[in-house]
Scaffold this motif. Structure first.
Motif, PDB file in Angstrom:
ATOM      1  N   SER A  93       6.571  -2.145   1.118  1.00  0.00           N
ATOM      2  CA  SER A  93       7.063  -2.927   0.560  1.00  0.00           C
ATOM      3  C   SER A  93       7.041  -4.509   0.958  1.00  0.00           C
ATOM      4  O   SER A  93       7.117  -4.753   0.896  1.00  0.00           O
ATOM      5  CB  SER A  93       8.850  -2.944  -0.060  1.00  0.00           C
ATOM      6  OG  SER A  93       9.313  -2.540   0.756  1.00  0.00           O
TER       7      SER A  93
ATOM      8  N   GLN B  15       4.958  10.475   0.172  1.00  0.00           N
ATOM      9  CA  GLN B  15       4.129   9.406  -0.165  1.00  0.00           C
ATOM     10  C   GLN B  15       5.206   8.769   0.179  1.00  0.00           C
ATOM     11  O   GLN B  15       6.723   8.178  -0.281  1.00  0.00           O
ATOM     12  CB  GLN B  15       3.261   8.927  -1.106  1.00  0.00           C
ATOM     13  CG  GLN B  15       2.434   7.924  -1.212  1.00  0.00           C
ATOM     14  CD  GLN B  15       1.397   8.400  -2.155  1.00  0.00           C
ATOM     15  OE1 GLN B  15       0.590   9.296  -1.687  1.00  0.00           O
ATOM     16  NE2 GLN B  15       1.652   7.545  -3.293  1.00  0.00           N
ATOM     17  N   GLU B  16       4.931   7.389   0.639  1.00  0.00           N
ATOM     18  CA  GLU B  16       5.892   6.497   1.240  1.00  0.00           C
ATOM     19  C   GLU B  16       5.170   5.008   0.897  1.00  0.00           C
ATOM     20  O   GLU B  16       3.985   4.370   0.615  1.00  0.00           O
ATOM     21  CB  GLU B  16       6.370   6.457   1.867  1.00  0.00           C
ATOM     22  CG  GLU B  16       7.055   7.392   2.414  1.00  0.00           C
ATOM     23  CD  GLU B  16       8.069   7.109   2.640  1.00  0.00           C
ATOM     24  OE1 GLU B  16       9.074   5.918   2.189  1.00  0.00           O
ATOM     25  OE2 GLU B  16       9.292   7.445   3.567  1.00  0.00           O
ATOM     26  N   LYS B  17       5.448   4.202   0.013  1.00  0.00           N
ATOM     27  CA  LYS B  17       5.458   2.351  -0.390  1.00  0.00           C
ATOM     28  C   LYS B  17       5.629   0.988   1.238  1.00  0.00           C
ATOM     29  O   LYS B  17       7.173   1.501   1.046  1.00  0.00           O
ATOM     30  CB  LYS B  17       5.760   2.226  -1.526  1.00  0.00           C
ATOM     31  CG  LYS B  17       5.136   0.881  -2.089  1.00  0.00           C
ATOM     32  CD  LYS B  17       4.664   0.758  -3.592  1.00  0.00           C
ATOM     33  CE  LYS B  17       4.358  -0.332  -4.156  1.00  0.00           C
ATOM     34  NZ  LYS B  17       5.077  -1.455  -4.659  1.00  0.00           N
TER      35      LYS B  17
ATOM     36  N   SER C 142       1.368  -0.980  -0.122  1.00  0.00           N
ATOM     37  CA  SER C 142       0.403   0.255  -0.027  1.00  0.00           C
ATOM     38  C   SER C 142       0.668   1.108  -0.055  1.00  0.00           C
ATOM     39  O   SER C 142       1.683   1.091   0.436  1.00  0.00           O
ATOM     40  CB  SER C 142      -0.844  -0.349   1.183  1.00  0.00           C
ATOM     41  OG  SER C 142      -0.546  -0.295   1.903  1.00  0.00           O
ATOM     42  N   LYS C 143       0.090   2.120  -0.178  1.00  0.00           N
ATOM     43  CA  LYS C 143       0.957   3.341   0.391  1.00  0.00           C
ATOM     44  C   LYS C 143       0.867   4.666   1.402  1.00  0.00           C
ATOM     45  O   LYS C 143      -1.062   4.436   1.416  1.00  0.00           O
ATOM     46  CB  LYS C 143       0.820   4.172  -1.368  1.00  0.00           C
ATOM     47  CG  LYS C 143       1.460   3.613  -2.819  1.00  0.00           C
ATOM     48  CD  LYS C 143       1.388   5.209  -4.301  1.00  0.00           C
ATOM     49  CE  LYS C 143       2.016   4.534  -4.819  1.00  0.00           C
ATOM     50  NZ  LYS C 143       1.272   3.571  -5.726  1.00  0.00           N
TER      51      LYS C 143
END
Ligand code: GDP
Length: 410
Positions: free
Chosen positions: A352, A348-350, A338-339
């Motif tokens: 992983s 914004q961060e993903k 999710s972001k």
């Protein structure tokens, strides 16, 4: 997705102690006993029993990560590493912020020492319910009553012994459980053995009777039903005592006190039982508050189905040299792939990878839900103290102007 009801079985705790009181030993034993009963992946994918304890026994198990997850009788316990510094560092404050309850370990010989007072007062400020473990009952000079008295006099707390030591120093045999009305014996040679419960030997009956009376008297101060039964001379059952004691502990009115010797493998299993019995689950804790986009106070519910809000409380690299960002999820569910939005950095961060760290093992999970703690891999902009939330639903959980004087912050 995790259900709200599952949160009742989660405990986020810290272990606080004056240096040398036995925090490391107690933590190691907790990881040992919980490792024994835990099957990694049992719930999710049925993988093998965790058999690492045999290999690890000689080397000793040490907690190295900022948060370690273990399991005790179908409950999930996240142990958050609480630095024992004397300084009011932002790091100590932050670790106290993300836990819901704590075990305070005292040395039966030294009792309450100046450093224990500092951490205790910090925990008071964060309104953290506590249980006390009087360790080192096997040592020469061990004095349970004195330690309990010091918790009262020096810390201004209201300690309520729920156990008495049976013997002390070299004669320390086990503990007398005031609620179950049994003596608990531990086989110190064989870690992981079941606790043996026997009738209280006659030599301890008098002391037991007086201590149980005191326990009921204290509880009667906070609980009307117990008060009535106590005044009517009606017997009070163990579940009634547990329930009243839990309420009083959560309301910060009392501190249940237990004793043992972590080093001699005595008293750790009942200590774990008490973590579940008396310390709060995330559901017992009030909704988290933070600052909204316009500086207004906003709150988020502890519920996996709500919008996501999480606090990054520690950055750490592990032995795989990955940078881990330890988070407590206060609301919603954080899913892999999710972001998320970091309102502090406006980035914004993903997500992983999401990990749970166990005593000797990392486990990749698909998600972590409100009330739980885990570590995220691959964040690019986020630093300690930042909030992660959903874009457009901004909340900043940690205020920029941290309330305490900050010493030694990078
Ligand atoms: P920490 O500084 O609070 O983490 O304390 P440690 O767990 O490292 O313990 C300090 C010392 O006390 C070590 O040498 C331990 O082996 C010893 N110790 C810890 N628990 C006990 C106990 O229950 N009985 C005795 N006799 N020694 C203990």
């Amino acid at each position: 997705m995790a259900a709200l009801k599952d949160l009742a079985d989660v405990r986020n705790i810290g272990i606080m102690a004056h240096i040398d009181a036995g925090k490391t030993t107690t933590t190691e034993r907790i990881l040992f006993y919980t490792g024994r009963s835990y099957k990694i992946g049992e719930v999710h994918d049925g993988t093998a029993v965790m058999d690492w304890m045999e290999q690890e026994q000689d080397r000793g198990i040490t907690i190295t990560s900022a948060a370690t997850t273990c399991f005790w009788k179908n409950n999930k316990i996240n142990i958050i590493d609480t630095p024992g510094h004397v300084d009011f560092t932002v790091e100590v404050e932050r670790s106290l912020r993300v836990l819901d309850g704590a075990i305070a370990v005292f040395c039966a010989v030294g009792g309450v020492e100046p450093q224990s007072e500092t951490v205790w007062r910090q925990a008071d400020r964060y309104k953290i319910p506590r249980i006390a473990f009087v360790n080192k009952m096997d040592r020469i000079g061990a004095n349970y009553d004195r330690c309990v008295k010091m918790i009262r006099d020096r810390l201004g707390a209201n300690p309520v012994p729920v156990q008495l030591p049976a013997g002390k120093e070299a004669e320390f045999k086990g503990v007398i459980d005031l609620i179950e009305e049994k003596m608990l014996l531990f086989d110190e040679q064989s870690l992981g053995q079941e606790v043996t419960k026997v009738d209280i030997p006659s030599e301890y009956i008098e002391e037991f009777t007086a201590a149980r009376m005191m326990l009921l008297e204290k509880l009667a101060d906070f609980d009307e039903e117990i008060m009535e039964k106590y005044l009517d001379d009606t017997s009070v059952s163990a579940p009634e005592i547990y329930s009243a004691l839990r309420k009083a502990t959560l309301a910060l009115k009392v501190v249940p006190v237990l004793c043992g010797s972590a080093f001699k493998n005595k008293g750790v299993q009942p200590l774990l039982d008490s973590v579940i019995e008396y310390l709060p689950s995330p559901l017992d804790v009030k909704d988290v508050e933070g600052e909204g986009s316009d500086g207004e106070v906003v709150s988020r519910k502890t519920d996996p189905a709500e919008k996501m809000a999480a606090l990054v409380f520690k950055l750490q690299s592990d032995s795989f040299v990955e940078n881990l960002a330890f988070v407590r999820i206060y609301s919603g569910t954080l899913k892999i792939g999710s972001k998320v939005y970091n309102p502090v950095k406006n980035k914004q961060e993903k997500i992983s990878k999401i990990m749970k760290l166990h005593a000797n093992k990392r486990e990749e999970v698909q998600e972590i839900a409100a009330g739980d703690i885990g570590a995220l891999v691959g964040l690019k902009f986020t630093t300690t103290g930042d909030t992660l939330c959903e874009k457009g639903d901004n909340i900043i959980l940690e205020s920029m102007d941290f309330p305490e004087p900050v010493i030694g912050i990078a």
